[in-house]
Design a protein around this motif. Sequence first.
Motif, PDB file in Angstrom:
ATOM      1  N   GLY A  50     -71.433 -17.215  63.075  1.00  0.00           N
ATOM      2  CA  GLY A  50     -72.353 -18.190  62.505  1.00  0.00           C
ATOM      3  C   GLY A  50     -71.672 -19.292  61.727  1.00  0.00           C
ATOM      4  N   THR A  51     -70.356 -19.320  61.724  1.00  0.00           N
ATOM      5  CA  THR A  51     -69.585 -20.329  61.000  1.00  0.00           C
ATOM      6  C   THR A  51     -69.003 -21.333  61.980  1.00  0.00           C
ATOM      7  OG1 THR A  51     -68.996 -18.710  59.293  1.00  0.00           O
ATOM      8  CG2 THR A  51     -67.623 -20.687  59.436  1.00  0.00           C
ATOM      9  N   ASP A  52     -69.179 -22.602  61.716  1.00  0.00           N
ATOM     10  CA  ASP A  52     -68.658 -23.647  62.595  1.00  0.00           C
ATOM     11  C   ASP A  52     -67.217 -24.006  62.241  1.00  0.00           C
ATOM     12  OD1 ASP A  52     -71.061 -23.882  63.976  1.00  0.00           O
ATOM     13  OD2 ASP A  52     -71.864 -25.339  62.525  1.00  0.00           O
ATOM     14  N   GLY A  53     -66.535 -24.635  63.183  1.00  0.00           N
ATOM     15  CA  GLY A  53     -65.254 -25.251  62.897  1.00  0.00           C
ATOM     16  C   GLY A  53     -64.031 -24.397  63.114  1.00  0.00           C
ATOM     17  N   TRP A  54     -64.174 -23.295  63.861  1.00  0.00           N
ATOM     18  CA  TRP A  54     -62.979 -22.493  64.127  1.00  0.00           C
ATOM     19  C   TRP A  54     -62.053 -23.237  65.079  1.00  0.00           C
ATOM     20  CZ3 TRP A  54     -62.258 -19.419  60.500  1.00  0.00           C
ATOM     21  CH2 TRP A  54     -63.276 -18.651  59.946  1.00  0.00           C
ATOM     22  N   PHE A  55     -60.782 -23.270  64.712  1.00  0.00           N
ATOM     23  CA  PHE A  55     -59.755 -24.021  65.449  1.00  0.00           C
ATOM     24  C   PHE A  55     -58.978 -23.109  66.378  1.00  0.00           C
ATOM     25  CE2 PHE A  55     -55.300 -25.609  65.404  1.00  0.00           C
ATOM     26  CZ  PHE A  55     -55.498 -26.807  66.077  1.00  0.00           C
ATOM     27  N   THR A  56     -58.633 -21.935  65.866  1.00  0.00           N
ATOM     28  CA  THR A  56     -57.859 -20.980  66.660  1.00  0.00           C
ATOM     29  C   THR A  56     -58.018 -19.589  66.074  1.00  0.00           C
ATOM     30  OG1 THR A  56     -55.687 -20.582  67.681  1.00  0.00           O
ATOM     31  CG2 THR A  56     -55.706 -21.179  65.349  1.00  0.00           C
ATOM     32  N   GLY A  57     -57.636 -18.600  66.846  1.00  0.00           N
ATOM     33  CA  GLY A  57     -57.678 -17.217  66.391  1.00  0.00           C
ATOM     34  C   GLY A  57     -56.570 -16.419  67.036  1.00  0.00           C
ATOM     35  N   ARG A  58     -56.293 -15.264  66.468  1.00  0.00           N
ATOM     36  CA  ARG A  58     -55.321 -14.353  67.081  1.00  0.00           C
ATOM     37  C   ARG A  58     -55.808 -12.924  66.890  1.00  0.00           C
ATOM     38  NH1 ARG A  58     -51.965 -11.502  63.652  1.00  0.00           N
ATOM     39  NH2 ARG A  58     -51.941 -12.188  61.465  1.00  0.00           N
ATOM     40  N   ALA A  59     -55.513 -12.097  67.865  1.00  0.00           N
ATOM     41  CA  ALA A  59     -55.868 -10.680  67.808  1.00  0.00           C
ATOM     42  C   ALA A  59     -54.653  -9.873  68.236  1.00  0.00           C
ATOM     43  CB  ALA A  59     -57.052 -10.394  68.724  1.00  0.00           C
ATOM     44  N   ASP A  60     -54.200  -8.981  67.388  1.00  0.00           N
ATOM     45  CA  ASP A  60     -53.024  -8.148  67.669  1.00  0.00           C
ATOM     46  C   ASP A  60     -53.462  -6.691  67.748  1.00  0.00           C
ATOM     47  OD1 ASP A  60     -51.453 -10.424  67.470  1.00  0.00           O
ATOM     48  OD2 ASP A  60     -51.016 -10.099  65.341  1.00  0.00           O
ATOM     49  N   TRP A  61     -53.208  -6.056  68.884  1.00  0.00           N
ATOM     50  CA  TRP A  61     -53.481  -4.622  69.058  1.00  0.00           C
ATOM     51  C   TRP A  61     -52.188  -3.951  69.474  1.00  0.00           C
ATOM     52  CZ3 TRP A  61     -58.036  -6.818  68.207  1.00  0.00           C
ATOM     53  CH2 TRP A  61     -59.101  -6.014  67.818  1.00  0.00           C
ATOM     54  N   TYR A  62     -51.479  -3.375  68.507  1.00  0.00           N
ATOM     55  CA  TYR A  62     -50.196  -2.728  68.764  1.00  0.00           C
ATOM     56  C   TYR A  62     -50.356  -1.217  68.574  1.00  0.00           C
ATOM     57  CZ  TYR A  62     -47.866  -7.288  68.660  1.00  0.00           C
ATOM     58  OH  TYR A  62     -47.466  -8.572  68.946  1.00  0.00           O
ATOM     59  N   GLY A  76     -63.758 -25.065  72.820  1.00  0.00           N
ATOM     60  CA  GLY A  76     -62.600 -25.932  72.610  1.00  0.00           C
ATOM     61  C   GLY A  76     -61.517 -25.270  71.795  1.00  0.00           C
ATOM     62  N   ALA A  77     -61.849 -24.163  71.132  1.00  0.00           N
ATOM     63  CA  ALA A  77     -60.853 -23.424  70.367  1.00  0.00           C
ATOM     64  C   ALA A  77     -59.914 -22.678  71.310  1.00  0.00           C
ATOM     65  CB  ALA A  77     -61.532 -22.432  69.423  1.00  0.00           C
ATOM     66  N   SER A  78     -58.751 -22.333  70.791  1.00  0.00           N
ATOM     67  CA  SER A  78     -57.811 -21.496  71.532  1.00  0.00           C
ATOM     68  C   SER A  78     -57.550 -20.231  70.735  1.00  0.00           C
ATOM     69  CB  SER A  78     -56.493 -22.235  71.779  1.00  0.00           C
ATOM     70  OG  SER A  78     -55.855 -22.525  70.542  1.00  0.00           O
ATOM     71  N   SER A  79     -57.024 -19.220  71.423  1.00  0.00           N
ATOM     72  CA  SER A  79     -56.670 -17.985  70.726  1.00  0.00           C
ATOM     73  C   SER A  79     -55.552 -17.291  71.471  1.00  0.00           C
ATOM     74  CB  SER A  79     -57.880 -17.050  70.595  1.00  0.00           C
ATOM     75  OG  SER A  79     -58.282 -16.558  71.853  1.00  0.00           O
ATOM     76  N   THR A  80     -54.943 -16.349  70.808  1.00  0.00           N
ATOM     77  CA  THR A  80     -53.918 -15.513  71.424  1.00  0.00           C
ATOM     78  C   THR A  80     -54.265 -14.053  71.176  1.00  0.00           C
ATOM     79  OG1 THR A  80     -52.519 -15.504  69.441  1.00  0.00           O
ATOM     80  CG2 THR A  80     -52.117 -17.239  71.080  1.00  0.00           C
ATOM     81  N   ALA A  81     -53.776 -13.198  72.063  1.00  0.00           N
ATOM     82  CA  ALA A  81     -53.945 -11.762  71.887  1.00  0.00           C
ATOM     83  C   ALA A  81     -52.653 -11.078  72.307  1.00  0.00           C
ATOM     84  CB  ALA A  81     -55.111 -11.236  72.709  1.00  0.00           C
ATOM     85  N   ALA A  82     -52.185 -10.168  71.471  1.00  0.00           N
ATOM     86  CA  ALA A  82     -51.014  -9.347  71.788  1.00  0.00           C
ATOM     87  C   ALA A  82     -51.491  -7.909  71.944  1.00  0.00           C
ATOM     88  CB  ALA A  82     -49.970  -9.452  70.682  1.00  0.00           C
ATOM     89  N   LEU A  83     -51.234  -7.324  73.099  1.00  0.00           N
ATOM     90  CA  LEU A  83     -51.781  -6.017  73.456  1.00  0.00           C
ATOM     91  C   LEU A  83     -50.647  -5.089  73.856  1.00  0.00           C
ATOM     92  CD1 LEU A  83     -54.483  -7.479  75.879  1.00  0.00           C
ATOM     93  CD2 LEU A  83     -54.764  -7.042  73.413  1.00  0.00           C
ATOM     94  N   SER A  84     -50.594  -3.908  73.275  1.00  0.00           N
ATOM     95  CA  SER A  84     -49.525  -2.978  73.622  1.00  0.00           C
ATOM     96  C   SER A  84     -49.937  -1.552  73.307  1.00  0.00           C
ATOM     97  CB  SER A  84     -48.244  -3.315  72.846  1.00  0.00           C
ATOM     98  OG  SER A  84     -47.194  -2.427  73.216  1.00  0.00           O
ATOM     99  N   LEU A  85     -49.516  -0.632  74.176  1.00  0.00           N
ATOM    100  CA  LEU A  85     -49.604   0.798  73.898  1.00  0.00           C
ATOM    101  C   LEU A  85     -48.217   1.428  73.838  1.00  0.00           C
ATOM    102  CD1 LEU A  85     -52.589   1.787  76.230  1.00  0.00           C
ATOM    103  CD2 LEU A  85     -52.653   1.414  73.759  1.00  0.00           C
ATOM    104  N   THR A  86     -47.179   0.595  73.885  1.00  0.00           N
ATOM    105  CA  THR A  86     -45.799   1.092  73.885  1.00  0.00           C
ATOM    106  C   THR A  86     -45.020   0.552  72.685  1.00  0.00           C
ATOM    107  OG1 THR A  86     -45.290  -0.693  75.461  1.00  0.00           O
ATOM    108  CG2 THR A  86     -45.639   1.496  76.372  1.00  0.00           C
ATOM    109  N   THR A  87     -45.711   0.309  71.602  1.00  0.00           N
ATOM    110  CA  THR A  87     -45.102  -0.214  70.379  1.00  0.00           C
ATOM    111  C   THR A  87     -44.342   0.898  69.646  1.00  0.00           C
ATOM    112  OG1 THR A  87     -47.018  -1.668  70.169  1.00  0.00           O
ATOM    113  CG2 THR A  87     -45.630  -1.433  68.222  1.00  0.00           C
ATOM    114  N   PRO A  88     -43.188   0.616  69.043  1.00  0.00           N
ATOM    115  CA  PRO A  88     -42.566   1.619  68.174  1.00  0.00           C
ATOM    116  C   PRO A  88     -43.555   2.052  67.092  1.00  0.00           C
ATOM    117  CG  PRO A  88     -41.057  -0.190  68.578  1.00  0.00           C
ATOM    118  CD  PRO A  88     -42.379  -0.608  69.159  1.00  0.00           C
ATOM    119  N   PRO A  89     -43.679   3.348  66.841  1.00  0.00           N
ATOM    120  CA  PRO A  89     -44.706   3.822  65.906  1.00  0.00           C
ATOM    121  C   PRO A  89     -44.713   3.107  64.562  1.00  0.00           C
ATOM    122  CG  PRO A  89     -43.751   5.676  67.066  1.00  0.00           C
ATOM    123  CD  PRO A  89     -42.951   4.464  67.478  1.00  0.00           C
TER     124      PRO A  89
END
Length: 315
Positions: free
Chosen positions: A147-159, A224-237
């Motif tokens: 519900g908030t306007d003006g998001w420019f970018t986002g990132r989501a990390d799942w390690y 128009g916004a961009s985002s990144t996502a990093a996804l891994s199940l093989t991350t060092p604990p």
Amino acid sequence: MTSSTLPIDSGPARFGLVGTGSWAGRTYAPVLGSHKAVDLVGIWGRRPQAAAELAAGHGTTAYDDVDALFAASDVVAFAVPPDVQAPLAARAAAAGCHLLLDKPLATRPDAARAVVEAADAAGVASTVFCTLRHAPLTAAWIAEQAGTDGWFTGRADWYGALYTPGDDAHVRATTPWRAEKGALWDVGPHALSVLLPILGDVRTVAAHGGPGDTVHLVLRHASGASSTAALSLTTPPAAGGTAVELRGTQGVSAMPTGTGTAQEALAAAVDALLEAARGGAAHPCDARFGLRLTQTLAAAERSLASGRAEPVPEH
């Protein structure tokens, strides 16, 4: 309202459970067995002995015939691999059952679309159990950011460290489809389930592989916004963890941590599905949203193979 709508004053809804693995045993069966608005009427699995054991542990019936379970149920919950889930879910919908689906809905867009079409044709409600969309703390944060306007970018990390090399205990404890499909399909739905409702549908996705099963996504959204996502199940604990961060005209917002248990989130998903099944508003994380997740992840898979950004087909 449709002929498949559950009466508001009908008492506990009859739930069938499809699945007998660890996720079904640790999460679905305990939640459905203890939920006050649920009557767990039966369990079916591809391994009859496992179905019998799980059913006995929760005081319900093991079914040999999945269609017989559908006939006895108002709602069917699925805790099976995605490409087992999709055709069975379409059959359950055709039988008039509302659908509590697991993520991802399917790994092929045509299979996911068949579930949507079957649910629409039968007039049944659906909810996909993406945990962060149902856990109260994160669901509230997602709604606030959407519900908030003006998001420019986002990132989501799942390690995650589920398949860390040398840790055989983790590999033994998981399931073959996760080992085959990796982080893109296992934790990718979690990342997208947060980013899409805030930043909008993905129009293009570029995917690049990293160490192990690690995948990095660059997403361009309809807003128009961009985002990144990093996804891994093989991350060092020692390096594991999850984070979501948004940046825009209002500043920076980070997703809260400490979101509770999967069982608490599943209980909330049951509540949301029952509300929709009794004539309330459809939950935003329904089968149609599950289709969008599958279409986006399939485009990412194509990008990994092609080495270029790939479009995500519009609805």
